[in-house]
Motif scaffolding. Sequence first.
Motif, PDB file in Angstrom:
ATOM      1  N   VAL A  15      -5.356  67.815  69.198  1.00  0.00           N
ATOM      2  CA  VAL A  15      -4.807  66.816  70.044  1.00  0.00           C
ATOM      3  C   VAL A  15      -3.235  67.233  70.063  1.00  0.00           C
ATOM      4  CG1 VAL A  15      -6.481  65.421  69.838  1.00  0.00           C
ATOM      5  CG2 VAL A  15      -4.477  65.069  68.304  1.00  0.00           C
ATOM      6  N   ASP A  16      -2.485  66.530  70.922  1.00  0.00           N
ATOM      7  CA  ASP A  16      -0.993  66.384  71.016  1.00  0.00           C
ATOM      8  C   ASP A  16      -0.319  65.604  69.739  1.00  0.00           C
ATOM      9  OD1 ASP A  16       1.612  64.879  71.791  1.00  0.00           O
ATOM     10  OD2 ASP A  16       1.283  66.997  73.015  1.00  0.00           O
ATOM     11  N   PRO A  17       0.757  66.177  69.013  1.00  0.00           N
ATOM     12  CA  PRO A  17       1.214  65.436  68.002  1.00  0.00           C
ATOM     13  C   PRO A  17       1.661  63.929  68.119  1.00  0.00           C
ATOM     14  CG  PRO A  17       2.327  67.715  68.292  1.00  0.00           C
ATOM     15  CD  PRO A  17       1.496  67.288  69.489  1.00  0.00           C
ATOM     16  N   SER A  18       1.966  63.698  69.320  1.00  0.00           N
ATOM     17  CA  SER A  18       2.144  62.187  69.448  1.00  0.00           C
ATOM     18  C   SER A  18       0.967  61.537  69.633  1.00  0.00           C
ATOM     19  CB  SER A  18       2.756  62.033  71.008  1.00  0.00           C
ATOM     20  OG  SER A  18       1.812  62.560  72.078  1.00  0.00           O
ATOM     21  N   ALA A  19      -0.274  62.031  69.870  1.00  0.00           N
ATOM     22  CA  ALA A  19      -1.381  61.322  69.820  1.00  0.00           C
ATOM     23  C   ALA A  19      -2.314  61.339  68.452  1.00  0.00           C
ATOM     24  CB  ALA A  19      -2.416  61.638  70.849  1.00  0.00           C
ATOM     25  N   LYS A  20      -1.814  62.092  67.459  1.00  0.00           N
ATOM     26  CA  LYS A  20      -2.270  62.476  66.462  1.00  0.00           C
ATOM     27  C   LYS A  20      -2.619  61.149  65.417  1.00  0.00           C
ATOM     28  CE  LYS A  20      -2.251  66.043  62.648  1.00  0.00           C
ATOM     29  NZ  LYS A  20      -1.601  67.077  62.161  1.00  0.00           N
ATOM     30  N   ILE A  21      -1.656  60.197  65.589  1.00  0.00           N
ATOM     31  CA  ILE A  21      -1.613  59.112  64.494  1.00  0.00           C
ATOM     32  C   ILE A  21      -2.810  58.099  64.951  1.00  0.00           C
ATOM     33  CG2 ILE A  21      -0.346  57.895  66.397  1.00  0.00           C
ATOM     34  CD1 ILE A  21       0.578  56.280  64.055  1.00  0.00           C
ATOM     35  N   TRP A  22      -3.411  58.273  66.220  1.00  0.00           N
ATOM     36  CA  TRP A  22      -4.592  57.609  66.730  1.00  0.00           C
ATOM     37  C   TRP A  22      -5.823  58.202  66.037  1.00  0.00           C
ATOM     38  CZ3 TRP A  22      -3.400  53.097  68.497  1.00  0.00           C
ATOM     39  CH2 TRP A  22      -2.102  52.986  69.312  1.00  0.00           C
ATOM     40  N   VAL A  23      -5.969  59.457  66.217  1.00  0.00           N
ATOM     41  CA  VAL A  23      -6.937  60.273  65.448  1.00  0.00           C
ATOM     42  C   VAL A  23      -7.122  59.941  63.898  1.00  0.00           C
ATOM     43  CG1 VAL A  23      -8.209  62.554  64.824  1.00  0.00           C
ATOM     44  CG2 VAL A  23      -6.917  61.930  67.155  1.00  0.00           C
ATOM     45  N   GLU A  24      -5.722  59.801  63.105  1.00  0.00           N
ATOM     46  CA  GLU A  24      -5.771  59.426  61.709  1.00  0.00           C
ATOM     47  C   GLU A  24      -6.443  58.132  61.389  1.00  0.00           C
ATOM     48  OE1 GLU A  24      -1.716  60.201  60.783  1.00  0.00           O
ATOM     49  OE2 GLU A  24      -1.851  62.151  60.719  1.00  0.00           O
ATOM     50  N   ARG A  25      -5.982  57.043  62.524  1.00  0.00           N
ATOM     51  CA  ARG A  25      -6.282  55.921  62.327  1.00  0.00           C
ATOM     52  C   ARG A  25      -8.001  55.866  62.567  1.00  0.00           C
ATOM     53  NH1 ARG A  25      -3.266  51.362  65.389  1.00  0.00           N
ATOM     54  NH2 ARG A  25      -4.873  50.183  64.482  1.00  0.00           N
ATOM     55  N   LEU A  26      -8.337  56.717  63.545  1.00  0.00           N
ATOM     56  CA  LEU A  26      -9.881  56.757  63.566  1.00  0.00           C
ATOM     57  C   LEU A  26     -10.594  57.188  62.518  1.00  0.00           C
ATOM     58  CD1 LEU A  26     -12.551  56.578  65.413  1.00  0.00           C
ATOM     59  CD2 LEU A  26     -11.768  58.908  66.487  1.00  0.00           C
ATOM     60  N   LEU A  27      -9.918  58.281  61.772  1.00  0.00           N
ATOM     61  CA  LEU A  27     -10.622  58.830  60.562  1.00  0.00           C
ATOM     62  C   LEU A  27     -10.497  57.719  59.397  1.00  0.00           C
ATOM     63  CD1 LEU A  27      -9.033  62.235  60.563  1.00  0.00           C
ATOM     64  CD2 LEU A  27     -11.533  61.907  60.808  1.00  0.00           C
ATOM     65  N   ASN A  28      -9.613  56.935  59.345  1.00  0.00           N
ATOM     66  CA  ASN A  28      -9.516  55.842  58.382  1.00  0.00           C
ATOM     67  C   ASN A  28     -10.514  54.646  58.569  1.00  0.00           C
ATOM     68  OD1 ASN A  28      -7.409  57.102  57.103  1.00  0.00           O
ATOM     69  ND2 ASN A  28      -5.851  55.813  58.204  1.00  0.00           N
ATOM     70  N   GLU A  29     -10.803  54.552  59.858  1.00  0.00           N
ATOM     71  CA  GLU A  29     -11.923  53.191  59.979  1.00  0.00           C
ATOM     72  C   GLU A  29     -13.372  54.014  59.780  1.00  0.00           C
ATOM     73  OE1 GLU A  29     -11.470  50.374  60.650  1.00  0.00           O
ATOM     74  OE2 GLU A  29      -9.245  50.553  60.536  1.00  0.00           O
TER      75      GLU A  29
END
Length: 436
Positions: free
Chosen positions: A240-254
Amino acid sequence: MELLWLTVGIVIGAIATSACWFSWSYAKRLRDRKSRQRSRHVSKIKSIRSFQSWAYGLQRDIKQKYRQKFDPKEILITEQEQLQKQMLWETIVESAPIGYLQVDQDNRLTVCNQRAAQMMGINNLQQGLQRKPFLLQIIRSYELDALVEQTRSQMQGAQIDWVFHPAIPDPADPVPQTSKPIRAHSIYCPNRQVGIFLEDRQEAVLIAQQRDRWTSDVAHELKTPLTSIRLVAETIETRVDPSAKIWVERLLNEIERITNLVNDLLELGQMDVGITPCLHKSEIDLENLIKAVWTNLEPIANRKKISLNYHSDGQIRLHGDESRLYRLLLNIIDNSIKHSPTLQSITVAVAAIDDFVQIETIDAGDGFPEEALPHIFDRFYRIDPSRTRSGLDRGGSGLGLAIASQIVQLHEGTISAHNHPETGGAWIIIKLPKHL
């Protein structure tokens, strides 16, 4: 010569006069004494007659009052009322949906309704009650006998839960007996008698077992799809684009959070069937462990401007499973943050007491309702919002404190919930052995 006889005559006259006066005076004194004695005697007789009159009057009044108070008709009415009350009490006891027993001061069984007889496996109830047997002769339960003694010694009611194993009626022909989970409530009665209400908890236990089995089955079924979702998220994270990477990290945390919850449910299910999880023990520095937990929860605490007050007697270490103890403290402190008002602090105190380590957490929230304290660590138990001071829903799944309790049991420790006398908030006390 004449003068001599005149002198003699005067002397004889004086002597005679003195004798007469003395005789008259003595007689007067005797009359006065007799008069006084007679008056005293008369006074005594009057006093005796007055006392007798008073006594006769008092006796007459007592007899009159006795006749008025203990009128045979009134006695008959009182006996009829007592008989009606006794019959009403026997009807209530016999019709009650729970069992009832009563023993006298010698622990002899005097009252037992049919419901209690069925629960305790008592045959020929009426014949047994006529003999007034000892409680242990007819019900072989030392837990019940201990409850009676506790109630009598403390002069107040008590409660116990235990599994009743009926005795085999005929040892020559042993027939398998069904054990029953029983809850007993005792009350202290006059003359050192004890009444016991018996509740059959077989249905409640079966429902709890079915619920736990269903929970374990659901957790087992969730494990596979969660693993697939995690693999997909990790694959997407690198593309994914670096700007959207934070949302994937939150998804992984959940996903990680749900996976941990599922693993906890599976472990709870294993412990329910007697499978004890393996502990990976190591030496743990409690101060560092608590700081690591707070670092993880600090972003949540900062939103409410909640701070941590840590107190310790020094560097305290213990042996245990670090990952599980981390989860234990995470659940407890996270619960305190959720239910603390803004601009408050949470106190965590650690102390070494003999061979144990005591950990206390104190917050300034609503605390626990008194009726909820025995169930705080029950699985899926949630406090009714209407029973809290703020009236807010406490949220959560009802598993956090249950999992904390299981972790403490794995470490052979104890955990208890209270309301702190100063802050009024939740007060959790954990005691863990230093060495397992």
